[in-house]
Design a protein around this motif. Structure first.
Motif, short mmCIF file in Angstrom:
data_model
loop_
_atom_site.label_atom_id
_atom_site.label_comp_id
_atom_site.label_asym_id
_atom_site.label_seq_id
_atom_site.Cartn_x
_atom_site.Cartn_y
_atom_site.Cartn_z
N UNK A 1 -66.82 94.99 0.39
CA UNK A 1 -66.72 96.15 1.50
C UNK A 1 -64.95 96.24 1.96
N UNK A 2 -64.37 94.99 2.21
CA UNK A 2 -63.00 95.01 2.77
C UNK A 2 -62.31 94.31 1.54
N UNK A 3 -62.54 93.65 1.02
CA UNK A 3 -61.82 92.78 -0.35
C UNK A 3 -61.99 93.30 -1.92
N UNK A 4 -60.55 93.33 -2.53
CA UNK A 4 -60.82 93.60 -3.90
C UNK A 4 -60.00 92.80 -4.36
N UNK A 5 -60.26 91.63 -5.38
CA UNK A 5 -59.47 90.86 -5.92
C UNK A 5 -58.32 91.46 -6.69
N UNK B 1 -71.24 108.11 9.22
CA UNK B 1 -72.32 107.87 8.05
C UNK B 1 -71.94 107.33 6.77
N UNK B 2 -72.64 106.94 5.97
CA UNK B 2 -72.33 106.18 4.60
C UNK B 2 -71.47 107.23 3.68
N UNK B 3 -72.02 108.47 3.97
CA UNK B 3 -71.31 109.48 3.06
C UNK B 3 -69.92 110.01 3.32
N UNK B 4 -69.45 109.47 4.49
CA UNK B 4 -68.24 109.87 5.14
C UNK B 4 -67.17 108.65 4.85
N UNK B 5 -67.51 107.72 4.40
CA UNK B 5 -66.76 106.48 4.06
C UNK B 5 -65.90 106.67 2.81
N UNK B 6 -64.61 106.11 2.83
CA UNK B 6 -63.77 106.11 1.90
C UNK B 6 -64.50 105.52 0.66
N UNK C 1 -52.10 93.80 1.30
CA UNK C 1 -52.02 92.52 1.63
C UNK C 1 -53.55 92.03 2.03
N UNK C 2 -53.60 90.54 1.78
CA UNK C 2 -54.97 89.90 2.00
C UNK C 2 -56.07 90.68 0.99
N UNK C 3 -55.59 91.30 0.05
CA UNK C 3 -56.61 91.73 -1.05
C UNK C 3 -57.27 92.87 -0.28
N UNK C 4 -56.89 93.55 0.76
CA UNK C 4 -57.85 94.40 1.37
C UNK C 4 -58.01 95.66 0.37
N UNK C 5 -59.13 96.48 0.53
CA UNK C 5 -59.55 97.65 -0.23
C UNK C 5 -58.59 98.67 -0.10
N UNK C 6 -58.18 98.74 0.99
CA UNK C 6 -57.16 100.01 1.33
C UNK C 6 -56.11 99.23 2.47
N UNK C 7 -55.01 100.07 2.85
CA UNK C 7 -54.16 99.52 3.77
C UNK C 7 -54.85 99.44 4.89
N UNK C 8 -54.43 98.59 6.02
CA UNK C 8 -55.22 98.59 7.03
C UNK C 8 -54.21 98.83 8.43
N UNK C 9 -53.10 99.49 8.06
CA UNK C 9 -51.90 99.73 8.93
C UNK C 9 -52.58 100.90 10.06
N UNK C 10 -52.39 100.54 11.43
CA UNK C 10 -52.87 101.41 12.44
C UNK C 10 -54.81 101.15 12.28
N UNK C 11 -55.26 100.19 11.78
CA UNK C 11 -56.43 99.60 11.56
C UNK C 11 -57.33 100.87 10.94
N UNK C 12 -56.62 101.35 9.91
CA UNK C 12 -57.24 102.32 9.07
C UNK C 12 -58.34 101.75 8.41
N UNK C 13 -58.54 100.47 7.88
CA UNK C 13 -59.80 100.11 7.12
C UNK C 13 -60.67 99.95 8.24
N UNK C 14 -60.41 99.60 9.23
CA UNK C 14 -61.65 99.33 10.48
C UNK C 14 -62.14 100.63 10.86
#
Length: 97
Positions: free
Chosen positions: A69-73, A50-55, A78-91
């Motif tokens: 939602x994924x990128x922040x200039x 649910x949206x309320x559970x998102x970072x 790496x790749x200007x992601x909003x957060x580290x995606x190690x272990x698919x954390x962003x996904x």
């Protein structure tokens, strides 16, 4: 969407489906809708948090998924992601797998 032109960022294609308010971003094996109403999607797909559970790093604009939602200039990730995606954390912020 203009960022993924092969110059600024990796080249990608986009598909617009008839009768939908979103486009689908496609690159190699990755495919993701942009512009979809996230809350509505969570009601149709129990594999989404649910949206309320998102970072707080995951921005929804008028409740919709967007590029920022994924990128922040201003991100140092790496790749200007909003957060580290190690272990698919962003996904996995949205997708329960």
């Amino acid at each position: 969407l203009g960022c993924h032109d092969g110059v600024i960022a990796s080249d990608a294609s986009y598909v617009i489906s008839d009768g939908e308010d979103s486009v689908t971003y496609r690159r190699q094996s990755l495919s993701h809708p942009i512009g979809m109403n996230y809350r509505q999607a969570t009601m149709e797909d129990r594999a989404l948090r649910p949206p309320e559970a998102l970072s707080p790093y995951i921005a929804l604009y008028d409740g919709k998924v967007g590029c920022a939602s994924w990128h922040n200039p201003y991100s140092s990730e790496h790749r200007m992601l909003t957060m580290n995606n190690r272990g698919s954390a962003l996904c996995l912020e949205c997708h329960i797998k």
